[in-house]
Motif scaffolding. Structure first.
Motif, mmCIF file in Angstrom:
data_model
loop_
_atom_site.group_PDB
_atom_site.id
_atom_site.type_symbol
_atom_site.label_atom_id
_atom_site.label_comp_id
_atom_site.label_asym_id
_atom_site.label_seq_id
_atom_site.Cartn_x
_atom_site.Cartn_y
_atom_site.Cartn_z
ATOM 1 N N UNK A 1 0.891 -1.424 0.038
ATOM 2 C CA UNK A 1 -0.350 0.297 0.157
ATOM 3 C C UNK A 1 0.981 1.221 0.422
ATOM 4 N N UNK A 2 2.102 1.111 -0.036
ATOM 5 C CA UNK A 2 2.990 2.866 -0.194
ATOM 6 C C UNK A 2 2.892 3.392 -1.107
ATOM 7 N N UNK A 3 2.521 2.903 -1.919
ATOM 8 C CA UNK A 3 1.362 3.652 -3.224
ATOM 9 C C UNK A 3 0.496 4.961 -3.055
ATOM 10 N N UNK A 4 -0.765 3.949 -2.094
ATOM 11 C CA UNK A 4 -1.251 4.585 -1.924
ATOM 12 C C UNK A 4 -0.852 6.505 -0.185
ATOM 13 N N UNK A 5 0.036 6.006 0.137
ATOM 14 C CA UNK A 5 0.494 6.952 1.246
ATOM 15 C C UNK A 5 -0.049 7.888 0.979
ATOM 16 N N UNK A 6 0.317 8.546 -0.347
ATOM 17 C CA UNK A 6 0.163 9.831 -1.154
ATOM 18 C C UNK A 6 -1.504 10.192 -0.650
ATOM 19 N N UNK A 7 -2.644 10.110 -1.431
ATOM 20 C CA UNK A 7 -4.098 10.158 -1.254
ATOM 21 C C UNK A 7 -4.284 10.086 -0.150
ATOM 22 N N UNK A 8 -3.804 8.678 0.647
ATOM 23 C CA UNK A 8 -4.551 8.989 2.063
ATOM 24 C C UNK A 8 -3.297 8.910 3.071
ATOM 25 N N UNK A 9 -3.607 10.140 3.532
ATOM 26 C CA UNK A 9 -2.815 10.633 4.780
ATOM 27 C C UNK A 9 -2.811 9.699 6.155
ATOM 28 N N UNK A 10 -4.285 9.400 6.629
ATOM 29 C CA UNK A 10 -4.505 8.373 7.340
ATOM 30 C C UNK A 10 -4.151 6.701 7.363
ATOM 31 N N UNK A 11 -3.276 6.388 6.023
ATOM 32 C CA UNK A 11 -3.038 4.826 6.050
ATOM 33 C C UNK A 11 -1.569 5.202 6.881
ATOM 34 N N UNK A 12 -0.604 4.422 7.923
ATOM 35 C CA UNK A 12 0.273 4.376 8.142
ATOM 36 C C UNK A 12 0.861 3.447 7.856
ATOM 37 N N UNK A 13 2.207 2.943 6.884
ATOM 38 C CA UNK A 13 2.642 1.586 6.661
ATOM 39 C C UNK A 13 4.125 1.128 7.747
ATOM 40 N N UNK A 14 3.903 -0.105 8.286
ATOM 41 C CA UNK A 14 5.643 -0.206 8.883
ATOM 42 C C UNK A 14 6.019 -1.295 8.022
ATOM 43 N N UNK A 15 7.887 -0.956 8.124
ATOM 44 C CA UNK A 15 8.152 -2.182 7.940
ATOM 45 C C UNK A 15 10.310 -1.977 8.243
ATOM 46 N N UNK A 16 10.524 -2.829 8.069
ATOM 47 C CA UNK A 16 11.530 -3.281 8.674
ATOM 48 C C UNK A 16 12.642 -3.867 8.085
ATOM 49 N N UNK A 17 14.001 -3.760 8.083
ATOM 50 C CA UNK A 17 15.134 -4.346 7.742
ATOM 51 C C UNK A 17 15.311 -6.119 7.954
ATOM 52 N N UNK A 18 14.945 -6.236 9.720
ATOM 53 C CA UNK A 18 15.123 -7.503 10.144
ATOM 54 C C UNK A 18 14.962 -8.750 9.774
ATOM 55 N N UNK A 19 13.435 -8.990 9.140
ATOM 56 C CA UNK A 19 13.253 -10.165 8.374
ATOM 57 C C UNK A 19 13.745 -10.751 7.189
ATOM 58 N N UNK A 20 14.244 -9.679 6.272
ATOM 59 C CA UNK A 20 14.358 -9.500 5.176
ATOM 60 C C UNK A 20 16.024 -9.519 5.042
ATOM 61 N N UNK A 21 16.317 -9.391 5.588
ATOM 62 C CA UNK A 21 18.306 -9.030 5.940
ATOM 63 C C UNK A 21 19.265 -9.211 6.739
ATOM 64 N N UNK A 22 18.049 -10.377 8.247
ATOM 65 C CA UNK A 22 18.626 -10.373 8.869
ATOM 66 C C UNK A 22 19.443 -9.882 9.577
ATOM 67 N N UNK A 23 18.438 -8.974 10.217
ATOM 68 C CA UNK A 23 19.444 -7.966 11.009
ATOM 69 C C UNK A 23 18.971 -7.765 12.499
ATOM 70 N N UNK A 24 18.245 -9.232 13.137
ATOM 71 C CA UNK A 24 17.484 -8.775 14.100
ATOM 72 C C UNK A 24 18.106 -7.930 14.973
ATOM 73 N N UNK A 25 19.659 -8.034 15.105
ATOM 74 C CA UNK A 25 20.385 -7.610 16.450
ATOM 75 C C UNK A 25 20.902 -5.767 16.137
ATOM 76 N N UNK A 26 20.406 -6.050 14.990
ATOM 77 C CA UNK A 26 21.097 -4.245 14.891
ATOM 78 C C UNK A 26 19.325 -3.509 15.146
ATOM 79 N N UNK A 27 18.874 -3.394 15.288
ATOM 80 C CA UNK A 27 17.416 -3.389 15.528
ATOM 81 C C UNK A 27 17.248 -2.239 14.684
ATOM 82 N N UNK A 28 16.833 -1.675 13.674
ATOM 83 C CA UNK A 28 16.384 -1.000 12.424
ATOM 84 C C UNK A 28 14.907 -1.441 11.520
ATOM 85 N N UNK A 29 14.174 -0.300 12.062
ATOM 86 C CA UNK A 29 12.911 -0.015 11.218
ATOM 87 C C UNK A 29 11.805 0.998 10.296
ATOM 88 N N UNK A 30 11.190 0.872 9.969
ATOM 89 C CA UNK A 30 10.804 2.560 9.298
ATOM 90 C C UNK A 30 9.864 2.416 9.299
#
Length: 349
Positions: A191-220
């Motif tokens: 739904x990232x492409x919908x963020x501009x049209x919908x300011x009520x939309x909040x999307x959570x993502x992280x590097x943890x799962x995809x890049x094996x970075x659980x010990x680093x602690x990084x999300x956006x």
């Protein structure tokens, strides 16, 4: 002994003598070499404070996600962003689609919010159906949704997501969507492409799962409501994202090939594990992410732990009962050992 976690999670390899950890859903290939090199390089800058605005990291993410840099807020793991979102919005009443990640509710307890649940049904394959649209009304401030859901691994159809977006905007409701596992799903629509049209939309993502970075602690987070992101930033401590984490995130954004190889591997191994477990008459929820939800009348957690294998007991998920377990998908050699363990437990089946 004081316990920090109100609800135990997967990945606790520190209090168990194990040989295989199947409780945490991480990239089976581990951490990309480029990310490890970046963390080592970051050690040269440890005498300095981290950039409190994460500018280079946010620029890199904005290019990858094709959204303005101003839409992005970085955090000390996705978990920190869950809590700062709750603090910044301070909702009176929310709706959570369950069973799901417990930290959504945990963050809301601190805000004394009233929580309602929409429960996914096993007999419907734990799929979100359109009757959730009838559940949503102006009484709610926020709706929380995980896509694909943890622990079921099921995705929400894109058409239904669009209906949820439209209805939530009409009713003035915020829509929180956790997409931390979405990259693992083939053909899934973000739904990232919908963020501009919908300011009520909040999307959570992280590097943890995809890049094996659980010990680093990084999300956006990605959201076009800059006022909300500012309030979230003010609800977090200064310098919350370390210099090694920022260097690692920038490097991870250049490791798409590493992730795609792992994704292809997961697809093959997931199907192999599903077919094997079903041949043993073990109930498997056919999820689409890098993990699987199982149901068994055996105490799989204890029996596998005796064999040195740690899995996730899902009985503490709101909406699941005793007998549900989640397993990650790892390298073929490790998966072979897991299936051998299942064979020993179900030897009479």
């Amino acid at each position: 002994m004081l316990l920090h976690q109100a609800n135990p999670h997967g990945g606790d390899v520190y209090r168990h003598k194990i040989r295989l950890d199947y409780s945490a859903n991480l990239n089976p290939f581990g951490t990309p070499p480029l990310v490890k090199e970046a963390i080592i390089k970051a050690s040269e800058c440890l005498y300095q404070y981290p950039d409190p605005y994460c500018e280079e990291l946010r620029k890199t993410i904005s290019i990858n996600e094709e959204v303005p840099m101003e839409y992005i807020l970085c955090g000390n793991g996705a978990a920190e962003l869950i809590y700062s979102y709750a603090a910044a919005t301070n909702p009176g009443k929310v709706l959570i689609v369950a069973p799901t990640f417990c930290e959504y509710a945990q963050s809301l307890y601190n805000q004394e919010a009233e929580i309602d649940y929409y429960y996914l049904k096993e007999e419907k394959g734990f799929l979100l159906s359109e009757d959730i649209l009838d559940k949503i009304n102006r009484d709610y401030d926020t709706v929380y949704l995980c896509n694909p859901n943890n622990p079921t691994g099921k995705c929400v159809p894109y058409a239904l997501l669009q209906k949820l977006l439209r209805k939530s905007r009409v009713l003035g409701i915020r829509l929180f969507v956790d997409e931390c596992f979405l990259e693992w799903v083939n053909g899934a629509a973000s739904l990232v492409r919908d963020c501009k049209e919908y300011p009520n939309l909040f999307i959570l993502k992280a590097f943890t799962k995809s890049y094996g970075m659980a010990g680093v602690r990084l999300g956006y987070a990605i959201c076009s409501n800059r006022e909300l992101l500012q309030r979230m930033s003010e609800a977090s401590q200064t310098w919350n994202v370390s210099t090694p984490a920022q260097f690692a995130g920038i490097a991870a954004c250049k490791c798409e090939d590493f992730f795609l190889q792992a994704k292809a591997h997961i697809e093959v191994e997931r199907n192999r594990i599903i077919n094997y477990l079903k041949s043993r008459n073990i109930t498997v929820i056919d999820g689409e992410a890098n993990f699987l939800l199982l149901k068994s009348d055996k105490n799989l957690y204890d029996e596998l732990l005796e064999l040195g294998i740690l899995i996730r007991d899902c009985s503490n998920f709101n909406g699941l009962s005793k007998g549900y377990y989640r397993i990650a998908i790892k390298m073929k050699e490790e998966n072979d050992l897991l299936l051998e363990a299942f064979s020993s437990i179900y030897k009479n089946v």
